[in-house]
Design an enzyme around this catalytic site. Structure first.
Site, PDB file in Angstrom:
ATOM      1  N   PHE A  22     -35.189 -11.303  -6.841  1.00  0.00           N
ATOM      2  CA  PHE A  22     -36.232 -11.213  -5.826  1.00  0.00           C
ATOM      3  C   PHE A  22     -36.194 -12.481  -4.977  1.00  0.00           C
ATOM      4  O   PHE A  22     -36.069 -13.583  -5.506  1.00  0.00           O
ATOM      5  CB  PHE A  22     -37.606 -11.046  -6.487  1.00  0.00           C
ATOM      6  CG  PHE A  22     -38.664 -10.573  -5.534  1.00  0.00           C
ATOM      7  CD1 PHE A  22     -38.709  -9.246  -5.133  1.00  0.00           C
ATOM      8  CD2 PHE A  22     -39.600 -11.455  -5.032  1.00  0.00           C
ATOM      9  CE1 PHE A  22     -39.684  -8.801  -4.250  1.00  0.00           C
ATOM     10  CE2 PHE A  22     -40.575 -11.024  -4.154  1.00  0.00           C
ATOM     11  CZ  PHE A  22     -40.619  -9.702  -3.756  1.00  0.00           C
ATOM     12  N   LEU A  57     -41.053 -13.070 -13.134  1.00  0.00           N
ATOM     13  CA  LEU A  57     -41.681 -12.826 -14.437  1.00  0.00           C
ATOM     14  C   LEU A  57     -40.660 -12.581 -15.545  1.00  0.00           C
ATOM     15  O   LEU A  57     -40.904 -12.915 -16.702  1.00  0.00           O
ATOM     16  CB  LEU A  57     -42.647 -11.643 -14.356  1.00  0.00           C
ATOM     17  CG  LEU A  57     -43.992 -11.950 -13.709  1.00  0.00           C
ATOM     18  CD1 LEU A  57     -44.806 -10.672 -13.538  1.00  0.00           C
ATOM     19  CD2 LEU A  57     -44.769 -12.975 -14.521  1.00  0.00           C
ATOM     20  N   HIS A  88     -51.838 -12.409  -6.967  1.00  0.00           N
ATOM     21  CA  HIS A  88     -50.609 -12.141  -7.714  1.00  0.00           C
ATOM     22  C   HIS A  88     -49.734 -13.392  -7.803  1.00  0.00           C
ATOM     23  O   HIS A  88     -49.142 -13.673  -8.843  1.00  0.00           O
ATOM     24  CB  HIS A  88     -49.841 -10.988  -7.059  1.00  0.00           C
ATOM     25  CG  HIS A  88     -48.621 -10.577  -7.800  1.00  0.00           C
ATOM     26  ND1 HIS A  88     -48.672  -9.974  -9.031  1.00  0.00           N
ATOM     27  CD2 HIS A  88     -47.309 -10.690  -7.485  1.00  0.00           C
ATOM     28  CE1 HIS A  88     -47.442  -9.734  -9.452  1.00  0.00           C
ATOM     29  NE2 HIS A  88     -46.600 -10.151  -8.528  1.00  0.00           N
ATOM     30  N   ARG A 127     -36.205 -25.815   0.861  1.00  0.00           N
ATOM     31  CA  ARG A 127     -36.005 -26.397  -0.471  1.00  0.00           C
ATOM     32  C   ARG A 127     -34.777 -25.819  -1.183  1.00  0.00           C
ATOM     33  O   ARG A 127     -34.441 -26.239  -2.274  1.00  0.00           O
ATOM     34  CB  ARG A 127     -37.258 -26.182  -1.313  1.00  0.00           C
ATOM     35  CG  ARG A 127     -38.426 -27.028  -0.828  1.00  0.00           C
ATOM     36  CD  ARG A 127     -39.749 -26.558  -1.425  1.00  0.00           C
ATOM     37  NE  ARG A 127     -40.870 -27.380  -1.010  1.00  0.00           N
ATOM     38  CZ  ARG A 127     -41.489 -27.300   0.166  1.00  0.00           C
ATOM     39  NH1 ARG A 127     -41.074 -26.427   1.064  1.00  0.00           N
ATOM     40  NH2 ARG A 127     -42.511 -28.086   0.457  1.00  0.00           N
TER      41      ARG A 127
END
Length: 157
Positions: A22, A57, A88, A127
């Site tokens: 993701f 996750l 979330h 970053r």
């Protein structure tokens, strides 16, 4: 005595990198930074294993399995959680950060946290190799230093 982690002597280290698919626009450059850093410090390419997971996750679950396997000296975790308009974001990042820390402590396996937490995609890209450096490379340097310190501590006993 004063001990500090070294960036040499890592040729035989077995390193796992757990990276989230993701936000791949961000995580792929983070992975490149991590791999380049390992190569630059002599880690054999055959000793680097990359595990792609669907999202942030899942990083904790796979890191736990890898740490418990005993097959790896250390683990780099990489991902990008970009804040949205819901809670979330907080649930995900707190779950991943706490989970990775718990896995590292419970298995005595060095695991470094390279999951970016930003407000925008642009900040994350900065970053991941743009103006703000590459956090994948930075956390990988930290892992090598920690592994070196673990070696020093083992020699003390």
């Amino acid at each position: 005595m004063i001990y500090t982690g070294k960036l040499t002597g890592h040729e035989e280290r077995r390193i796992a990198i757990v990276v989230s698919r993701f936000n791949a626009l961000v995580t792929e450059p983070l992975l490149k930074g991590a791999r380049d850093t390992l190569n630059m410090h002599g880690v054999d390419e055959h000793h680097i294993s990359v595990f792609w997971v669907p999202g942030a996750l899942e990083i904790t679950m796979v890191s736990s399995q890898l740490a418990e396997s005993g097959m790896f000296d250390g683990i780099v975790t990489l991902g990008a959680v970009i804040k949205g308009d819901t809670d979330h974001y907080n649930l995900v990042i707190n779950g991943v950060a706490n989970g990775v820390s718990q896995v590292s402590l419970s298995t005595n396996t060095p695991i470094v946290f390279g999951v970016l937490t930003t407000d925008t995609l642009e900040q994350a890209q900065q970053r991941a190799g743009a103006k703000a450096g590459n956090k994948g490379a930075e956390v990988t340097v930290s892992l090598l230093e920690i592994l070196s310190l673990y070696d020093d501590i083992k020699q003390l006993s």
